[in-house]
Design a protein around this motif. Structure first.
Motif, PDB file in Angstrom:
ATOM      1  N   CYS A   1       0.828  -1.191   0.000  1.00  0.00           N
ATOM      2  CA  CYS A   1       0.000   0.000   0.000  1.00  0.00           C
ATOM      3  C   CYS A   1       0.866   1.245   0.000  1.00  0.00           C
ATOM      4  O   CYS A   1       2.090   1.181  -0.043  1.00  0.00           O
ATOM      5  N   GLY A   2       0.175   2.395   0.059  1.00  0.00           N
ATOM      6  CA  GLY A   2       0.830   3.674   0.235  1.00  0.00           C
ATOM      7  C   GLY A   2       0.145   4.439   1.337  1.00  0.00           C
ATOM      8  O   GLY A   2      -1.095   4.426   1.440  1.00  0.00           O
ATOM      9  N   LEU A   3       0.921   5.109   2.180  1.00  0.00           N
ATOM     10  CA  LEU A   3       0.336   5.880   3.274  1.00  0.00           C
ATOM     11  C   LEU A   3       0.802   7.327   3.190  1.00  0.00           C
ATOM     12  O   LEU A   3       1.900   7.619   2.698  1.00  0.00           O
ATOM     13  N   VAL A   4      -0.048   8.234   3.657  1.00  0.00           N
ATOM     14  CA  VAL A   4       0.272   9.654   3.718  1.00  0.00           C
ATOM     15  C   VAL A   4      -0.340  10.226   4.988  1.00  0.00           C
ATOM     16  O   VAL A   4      -1.248   9.621   5.581  1.00  0.00           O
ATOM     17  N   GLY A   5       0.134  11.392   5.407  1.00  0.00           N
ATOM     18  CA  GLY A   5      -0.468  12.029   6.564  1.00  0.00           C
ATOM     19  C   GLY A   5       0.062  13.419   6.814  1.00  0.00           C
ATOM     20  O   GLY A   5       1.117  13.816   6.289  1.00  0.00           O
TER      21      GLY A   5
ATOM     22  N   ARG B   1       0.418   2.607  -5.843  1.00  0.00           N
ATOM     23  CA  ARG B   1       0.779   1.747  -4.722  1.00  0.00           C
ATOM     24  C   ARG B   1      -0.416   0.974  -4.166  1.00  0.00           C
ATOM     25  O   ARG B   1      -0.226  -0.030  -3.474  1.00  0.00           O
ATOM     26  N   GLY B   2      -1.613   1.469  -4.452  1.00  0.00           N
ATOM     27  CA  GLY B   2      -2.806   0.808  -3.928  1.00  0.00           C
ATOM     28  C   GLY B   2      -4.010   1.078  -4.806  1.00  0.00           C
ATOM     29  O   GLY B   2      -4.859   1.905  -4.470  1.00  0.00           O
ATOM     30  N   PRO B   3      -4.115   0.397  -5.935  1.00  0.00           N
ATOM     31  CA  PRO B   3      -5.207   0.677  -6.871  1.00  0.00           C
ATOM     32  C   PRO B   3      -6.554   0.119  -6.443  1.00  0.00           C
ATOM     33  O   PRO B   3      -7.572   0.418  -7.079  1.00  0.00           O
ATOM     34  N   ASP B   4      -6.614  -0.679  -5.370  1.00  0.00           N
ATOM     35  CA  ASP B   4      -7.865  -1.356  -5.008  1.00  0.00           C
ATOM     36  C   ASP B   4      -8.813  -0.498  -4.176  1.00  0.00           C
ATOM     37  O   ASP B   4     -10.030  -0.694  -4.216  1.00  0.00           O
ATOM     38  N   ASP B   5      -8.261   0.425  -3.395  1.00  0.00           N
ATOM     39  CA  ASP B   5      -9.137   1.181  -2.485  1.00  0.00           C
ATOM     40  C   ASP B   5      -8.362   2.371  -1.940  1.00  0.00           C
ATOM     41  O   ASP B   5      -7.120   2.412  -2.002  1.00  0.00           O
TER      42      ASP B   5
ATOM     43  N   ARG C   1      -3.716   4.298   0.387  1.00  0.00           N
ATOM     44  CA  ARG C   1      -4.061   3.585  -0.843  1.00  0.00           C
ATOM     45  C   ARG C   1      -3.824   2.109  -0.587  1.00  0.00           C
ATOM     46  O   ARG C   1      -2.767   1.729  -0.066  1.00  0.00           O
ATOM     47  N   ARG C   2      -4.766   1.250  -0.993  1.00  0.00           N
ATOM     48  CA  ARG C   2      -4.685  -0.160  -0.633  1.00  0.00           C
ATOM     49  C   ARG C   2      -4.541  -1.063  -1.840  1.00  0.00           C
ATOM     50  O   ARG C   2      -5.278  -0.945  -2.817  1.00  0.00           O
ATOM     51  N   LEU C   3      -3.571  -1.964  -1.755  1.00  0.00           N
ATOM     52  CA  LEU C   3      -3.478  -3.126  -2.629  1.00  0.00           C
ATOM     53  C   LEU C   3      -3.891  -4.312  -1.775  1.00  0.00           C
ATOM     54  O   LEU C   3      -3.166  -4.743  -0.882  1.00  0.00           O
ATOM     55  N   ALA C   4      -5.090  -4.838  -2.005  1.00  0.00           N
ATOM     56  CA  ALA C   4      -5.669  -5.850  -1.121  1.00  0.00           C
ATOM     57  C   ALA C   4      -5.022  -7.211  -1.351  1.00  0.00           C
ATOM     58  O   ALA C   4      -5.014  -7.719  -2.474  1.00  0.00           O
ATOM     59  N   ILE C   5      -4.486  -7.799  -0.261  1.00  0.00           N
ATOM     60  CA  ILE C   5      -3.801  -9.092  -0.331  1.00  0.00           C
ATOM     61  C   ILE C   5      -4.431 -10.093   0.634  1.00  0.00           C
ATOM     62  O   ILE C   5      -4.691 -11.243   0.285  1.00  0.00           O
ATOM     63  N   ILE C   6      -4.677  -9.677   1.885  1.00  0.00           N
ATOM     64  CA  ILE C   6      -5.230 -10.529   2.936  1.00  0.00           C
ATOM     65  C   ILE C   6      -6.462  -9.847   3.520  1.00  0.00           C
ATOM     66  O   ILE C   6      -6.475  -8.617   3.695  1.00  0.00           O
TER      67      ILE C   6
END
Length: 637
Positions: free
Chosen positions: A2-6, A31-35, A49-54
């Protein structure tokens, strides 16, 4: 992955703006096209940004604890999360999901800043604790996942997986750090904790950072370091068996996925051992992906094909040729700062190929650094033994004089290139190591940079990066010393950065079982002769997999994942190189000596010398300047 920001506000009662958070988050879409998810409240804004794996349905971020007072955004995989979940449940914690992200918030509630010591995996995360008004940032032990941060002039703090997210803030100064430029041309990348931008820092591997609204300055805190302490196994066979068992377990826990899984397969020892182990653990054929080159001198695809056939993998192969050099500018955009490892291009193409078939891939990265695979380790060990025979006061003038008198002979067989050896013996251990990894050596950088830029450096030298790590490095065994330096610099700064950006550009998660930290800690206890035996690197790993892999794959000369750029710069890329290196951008910067730039190009293209490494570094630096910054030289900070 994923990708994180803040954004951490300068005042606890101020809610950071939505528009900036949205910009920061959207540029990391790859980095996270799923959500995507966002959260804002007084003091903090978090984006993900989420790339869903689990736990595809339940792992949305930002994720909070039961009362919403602790939130996290997270990039990575914590492989021991089932065990931690059971341990935390026994302590009274209740879980709403089955994903590793929720383990982070409960581990923070239970153990505070010490939570990172319980995690096994690759990670970069941010925790906001509303009750403590504390932002806690953490990065995994070996630097597999990235995390950048900066403080704005108005007191806000920004953080993100990639620099490009921070650069969406117009108030962030863009001034370049001349020390970072010096380091880039020495190493081919900008080592942690510096970045090419003076205002932006990288959180070093194995470190955490705690911030509160109004914090003006903060220092990262280390929570892990690698200790080398050789112990003698019962026998070589016992050590082989333990290596196989440990690697088997490290691979096994990285094969947990709810999406298609595969592997990178270069045809080298490390990736071949990983694919062989995966094949033993999987009921179905492993999806193994490889990149080849048209030039047979650089092509390992035949070896990859042989390994795939031996272990019964489903093999996918693509080829990189000179036409793919059109990716130079996209690569410069992808890495956000100059990055001179030319293997970034085939790694990018390998990630593109792999993503066509799977969402998660295992790689063999880390084997060279952990199990002494680089040829330079053998040379450094020999040089260090010779340095020990003479005191520095005698050794430096003796070998310095010999180096000055001996002609430079890059064209000659290796046995006759004594000038570089004499130069190494005249130096101390740190400077000798730097010589073995440098892209542009000290003397050449002095000629490359303009007098004005050298004044900007105020005496700073790239070797200071290594000297800082050497102060904590083991000294008794030269292999321990040089491996420690590599694990602190080359591994996170080059290898892991290259793979993270190239894979995430395609929404691909890459897992690295050889960098499982218990495996790395165990490897650091191996006697030197089981790592490097009679000049053979990765001796124990090769012995351990003799029954699984072809002999010529295990014991052939190390090739490396490199392209024929020296020939391309003299042929199809001749004009591209001249236009970039001798063009307006580098000349107008005021940082370089124009005569030296022309000399490098002319000598290389005439065939008199091979300057492909410094020329590639200049090519990537020019592309970075052209695309990322538009600042006159007087604004260098």
């Amino acid at each position: 992955m994923c990708g994180l920001v803040g954004i951490l506000a300068a005042q606890a009662d101020v809610t950071p703006g939505h528009a900036l958070l949205e910009r920061m988050n959207v540029v990391q879409f790859h980095r996270g096209p799923d959500d995507d998810g966002q959260h804002q409240e007084p003091g903090i804004a978090l984006g993900h940004r989420r790339l869903a794996i689990i736990d595809l349905a339940g792992g949305r971020q930002p994720l909070a604890n039961a009362d919403g007072s602790v939130l996290t955004v997270y990039n990575g995989e914590i492989y021991n999360f089932p065990e931690l979940m059971r341990e935390l449940q026994a302590c009274g914690h209740h879980f709403r999901t089955h994903c590793d992200t929720e383990v982070i918030v409960h581990a923070w509630e239970e153990w505070g800043e010490a939570c990172v010591e319980h995690f096994r995996g690759m990670f970069a995360f941010a925790i906001w604790d509303r009750k403590r008004q504390t932002l806690f940032l953490a990065r995994d032990r070996l630097g597999i996942k990235p995390l950048h941060y900066a403080r704005l002039p108005d007191g806000r703090w920004l953080f993100a997986s990639e620099i490009k997210s921070l650069l969406t803030c117009p108030e962030l100064p863009r001034d370049l750090d001349p020390k970072a430029v010096e380091e880039y041309f020495a190493y081919g990348y900008v080592p942690d904790p510096r970045s090419i931008f003076a205002a932006i820092r990288k959180l070093p591997p194995g470190h955490t950072l705690s911030l509160q609204p109004g914090t003006e300055d903060a220092r990262p805190r280390p929570y892990w370091d690698l200790q080398f302490a050789a112990s003698s196994p019962a026998s070589t066979q016992a050590a082989q068996d333990e290596l196989r068992a440990r690697l088997h377990e490290a691979v096994d826990i990285r094969m947990v996925s709810e999406v298609p899984l595969g592997a990178f397969l270069s045809g080298g020892v490390d990736s071949s051992a990983v694919v062989a182990t995966m094949s033993q653990l999987s009921e179905d054929p492993v999806n193994a992906c490889s990149i080849g080159f048209g030039d047979p001198r650089f092509n390992e695809s035949d070896h990859a094909r042989a390994v795939a056939g031996r272990v019964g993998a489903r093999h996918f192969l693509d080829q990189v040729d000179v036409d793919r050099m059109q990716l130079i500018d996209p690569l410069a955009q992808l890495y956000d700062e100059p990055f001179a490892d030319s293997s970034a291009l085939p790694t990018y193409e390998l990630s593109r190929l792999t993503r066509q078939h799977v969402t998660v891939a295992l790689s063999g990265d880390g084997g060279d650094e952990t199990l002494t695979g680089y040829r330079r380790y053998r040379g450094f060990r020999q040089e260090e033994r010779l340095r020990g025979l003479l005191p520095g006061g005698l050794r430096r003038p003796l070998f310095g004089t010999l180096a000055a008198l001996y002609p430079k002979a890059d064209w000659a067989p290796r046995a006759f290139r004594a000038k570089a050896t004499f130069q190494a013996l005249a130096r101390d251990a740190v400077e000798g190591y730097l010589r073995s990894v440098t892209v542009v050596d000290d003397a050449s950088r002095a000629r490359l940079f303009s007098p004005r830029f050298r004044r900007e450096l105020q005496g700073y030298a790239a070797s200071e990066v290594l000297h800082a790590h050497a102060a904590r490095a083991p000294r008794e065994e030269p292999l321990d010393f040089v491996q420690y330096l590599d694990l602190k610099t080359w591994l996170p700064g080059d290898i892991l950065t290259k793979v993270d950006r190239a894979s995430m550009a395609h929404g691909l998660e890459v897992r690295v079982p050889i960098l499982d930290h218990p495996f790395v800690e165990w490897a650091a206890t191996l006697p030197a002769n089981l790592r490097l035996h009679q000049g053979e690197g990765k001796y124990l790993l090769k012995r351990a997999f003799e029954q699984d892999l072809p002999h010529d794959v295990l014991y052939r000369r190390k090739q490396g994942f490199v392209m024929p750029i020296a020939d391309w710069f003299r042929g199809p890329l001749r004009d591209t190189l001249r236009q970039a290196v001798l063009g307006e951008r580098l000349a107008d910067s005021g940082w370089f000596n124009p005569e030296r730039l022309r000399q490098l190009v002319d000598e290389h293209q005439s065939g008199r010398s091979d300057h492909s490494r410094p020329l590639w570094a200049l090519l990537m630096f020019e592309s970075f300047l052209r695309q990322r910054v538009d600042v006159p030289a007087e604004r260098i900070a």
